[in-house]
Design an enzyme around this catalytic site. Structure first.
Site, PDB file in Angstrom:
ATOM      1  N   GLY A  41       0.785  -1.236   0.000  1.00 36.62           N
ATOM      2  CA  GLY A  41       0.000   0.000   0.000  1.00 36.62           C
ATOM      3  C   GLY A  41       0.812   1.278   0.000  1.00 36.62           C
ATOM      4  O   GLY A  41       0.262   2.372   0.000  1.00 36.62           O
TER       5      GLY A  41
ATOM      6  N   ASP B 174      28.371   8.033 -11.299  1.00 38.62           N
ATOM      7  CA  ASP B 174      27.239   7.132 -11.535  1.00 38.62           C
ATOM      8  C   ASP B 174      27.735   5.689 -11.730  1.00 38.62           C
ATOM      9  O   ASP B 174      28.613   5.441 -12.543  1.00 38.62           O
ATOM     10  CB  ASP B 174      26.527   7.665 -12.801  1.00 38.62           C
TER      11      ASP B 174
ATOM     12  N   ASP C 298      13.963   9.818  -9.665  1.00 42.30           N
ATOM     13  CA  ASP C 298      14.888   9.402  -8.602  1.00 42.30           C
ATOM     14  C   ASP C 298      15.871  10.512  -8.224  1.00 42.30           C
ATOM     15  O   ASP C 298      16.741  10.329  -7.381  1.00 42.30           O
ATOM     16  CB  ASP C 298      15.633   8.110  -8.977  1.00 42.30           C
TER      17      ASP C 298
ATOM     18  N   HIS D 114      22.829   5.237 -19.062  1.00 38.66           N
ATOM     19  CA  HIS D 114      23.948   5.243 -18.111  1.00 38.66           C
ATOM     20  C   HIS D 114      25.228   4.725 -18.753  1.00 38.66           C
ATOM     21  O   HIS D 114      25.195   3.877 -19.645  1.00 38.66           O
ATOM     22  CB  HIS D 114      23.598   4.385 -16.893  1.00 38.66           C
TER      23      HIS D 114
END
Length: 558
Positions: free
Chosen positions: A53, A200, A82, A371
């Site tokens: 939920g 990254d 994000d 990426h």
């Protein structure tokens, strides 16, 4: 002290990741020096399967609220959820100015508008190559390529040296829109001397280079050429503006009209169109209501749901819940994304449902990552020559792969920092070490409630989901404690009562006996009565059918 002061070798700056290190998502890092804090990115994460939920998860910003006087601003690398998704929630607690490039701020504005926060949040658009001064920091935005336009790396000039955060990036020499990564500037910073590189790690496990976004355009062209008699439906990430651009290019080339479907897709493409980041010829876009006025083979639908999300447009089409679009055997569905780790089952389910309806599903060569793979990460390290490496943005295995890459490029093992969320890394020319740990983690958002659902509530939800609930109701007379009615048993999600009459009768007898026993012994404390009912019923059910439903005794007084 606006610029990096090279003479001061004893200066130390703190780097405090508040998210983005244990998973892909929820990126947020604070940089602190004396009385200045700046925050890089402010992202959310999507809930895992066991978070029943829950809508989304945002970083715990207790450290920022405790030091709110020091927070000078948020600097944002790019407009993905994000990295910007938590902004409306976090800024209610820590209101500071937000800096980002044009498209990024456009998408943030849209979020703030939904939360009625446009008036009380200061936003500033920064161009690539420009800098902003925040407290004792200067932050420069450097052009990068990613799967959304206007991505930037952030170079933070601190009294202790230069920190560089790549943001999410790939090196695309032939981007669909805009310029290539500013490798020149990265090399110049490398010459000056970069203290730490936060890079990254998402694709650090993959060898080689990430393909250019344009290669997908060629695949689309080939698919459009081959399926001139079919309606084409393309599912991709809402934020991948360049991908949508390439679908529109192919559609125009083959004379098709385009429908954009899915709330997030409509929002992002609307913002991109207003700001000039996507080029849609007049008369190409039509409303979903007008679909019926065109032949199927003259239309293309661009939709959300490439990750199998149950409420997204493609999933609703696949399970016949979409009001306007029904899938037929004449449809060709292109899935233009790779499943994010953890979404594989959901994506497979959608592909199966589409295939059952006879549609042709194409998912080969229709996606390239946003990426960097190993060779691009190596290129960044070679240009930047950082003294310290801090792998960010990824699960532990991704960051570990980047650590190995950094080692292979000659960065000493002890200079590669594998941080955890909440670590306080004190870093300077002479040393780097974790000196403290601050409160951190995920705060769960359910509807309008932020943080009001914790582990205990989730545990109850899991218990309810797995075992159901039994409610025992009885009425006692005030003062005399005489039993007036009950105890009655009501159950939900436990057993189908009509087929388990014997079991329920036995349970009723157990409860009757427990209540009678309490009243005989003149137990007047309701808490005790409830516990005795709960324990005796729980023991009985466990022995009989090895189940542990939630048991709620309710006592009413008349």
């Amino acid at each position: 002290m606006k610029n990096a002061n090279k003479d001061n070798k004893n200066c130390k700056v703190k780097i405090i990741p508040l998210g983005g290190l244990e998973q892909i998502g929820m990126n947020m890092t604070a940089i602190e020096y004396e009385d200045s804090i700046i925050v890089m990115d402010c992202g959310l994460a999507f809930p895992s399967d066991d978070m029943l939920g829950i809508d989304l998860v945002i970083p715990d910003v207790t450290y920022l609220t405790d030091n709110i006087d020091k927070v000078k601003g948020f600097v944002i690398t790019h407009g993905h959820e994000d990295h910007i998704g938590a902004i409306p929630y976090v800024l209610k607690m820590v209101n500071a100015p937000v800096y980002g490039t044009k498209l990024t701020i456009g998408l943030i504005d849209h979020k703030l508008k939904e939360h009625n926060m446009l008036k009380n949040v200061k936003r500033k658009v920064v161009k690539h190559g420009q800098s902003v001064n925040l407290g004792c920091f200067r932050v420069e935005f450097i052009k990068m390529n990613h799967s959304i336009e206007d991505a930037a790396a952030l170079a933070v000039f601190t009294p202790a040296g230069i920190l560089l955060n790549t943001g999410d990036f790939k090196i695309d020499y032939t981007p669909v829109f805009g310029d290539v990564t500013d490798l020149q500037r990265l090399a110049e910073l490398g010459k000056k001397g970069v203290l730490a590189l936060m890079c990254d790690s998402t694709n650090a496990i993959r060898k080689g280079f990430t393909m250019s976004e344009r290669t997908v355009g060629k695949t689309f062209d080939a698919i459009f050429a081959e399926h001139t008699q079919n309606r084409i439906i393309v599912a991709t990430f809402a934020s991948n503006v360049d991908r949508v651009q390439q679908v529109i290019n192919s559609a125009c080339k083959y004379g098709r009209k385009v429908v954009i479907e899915g709330r997030s897709m409509v929002n992002v493409i609307g913002t991109a169109q207003e700001l000039g980041y996507i080029n849609i010829p007049d008369g190409t876009l039509i409303d979903i209501e007008q679909l019926k006025n065109y032949k199927e083979e003259d239309t293309v639908l661009i939709t959300t749901g490439s990750q199998g999300e149950s409420m997204a447009a493609l999933s609703r089409m696949a399970s016949s819940l979409h009001r306007k679009v029904s899938i037929t055997p004449r449809d060709v569905v292109i899935l233009s994304s790779t499943p994010i780790p953890g979404n594989e089952k959901a994506v497979a389910r959608v592909i199966n449902e589409l295939s059952m309806k006879g549609a042709k599903v194409i998912s080969q060569d229709t996606h390239v990552s946003g990426h960097a793979c190993q060779e691009e990460i190596k290129l960044i390290y070679s240009l930047v020559h950082p003294k310290y490496a801090i792998p960010i943005h990824g699960e532990f295995r991704h960051r570990m792969a980047q650590k190995e890459l950094a080692e292979s490029l000659g960065i000493p093992k002890e200079n590669i920092m594998m941080l955890h969320t909440g670590d306080v890394l004190e870093i300077g020319e002479e040393s780097a070490q974790v000196i403290d740990h601050v409160q951190s983690g995920g705060v769960l958002v359910d509807g309008l409630g932020v943080g009001d659902v914790g582990n205990i509530v989730l545990r109850d939800r899991q218990n309810l989901a797995q075992n159901g609930i039994i409610i025992v109701v009885l009425t006692l007379e005030k003062y005399s404690n005489q039993l007036l009615s009950g105890p009655d048993i009501v159950s939900r999600g436990f057993v189908y009562v009509r087929e388990s009459e014997d079991l329920m009768e036995e349970a009723q007898a157990i409860v009757d006996h427990a209540v009678a026993d309490c009243l005989e012994r003149h137990v007047s404390d309701w808490g005790k009565i409830k516990n005795i009912i709960r324990d005796s019923l729980s023991d009985f059910l466990w022995k009989r059918i090895k189940r542990n439903p939630m048991i709620l005794p309710i006592i009413m007084e008349v």
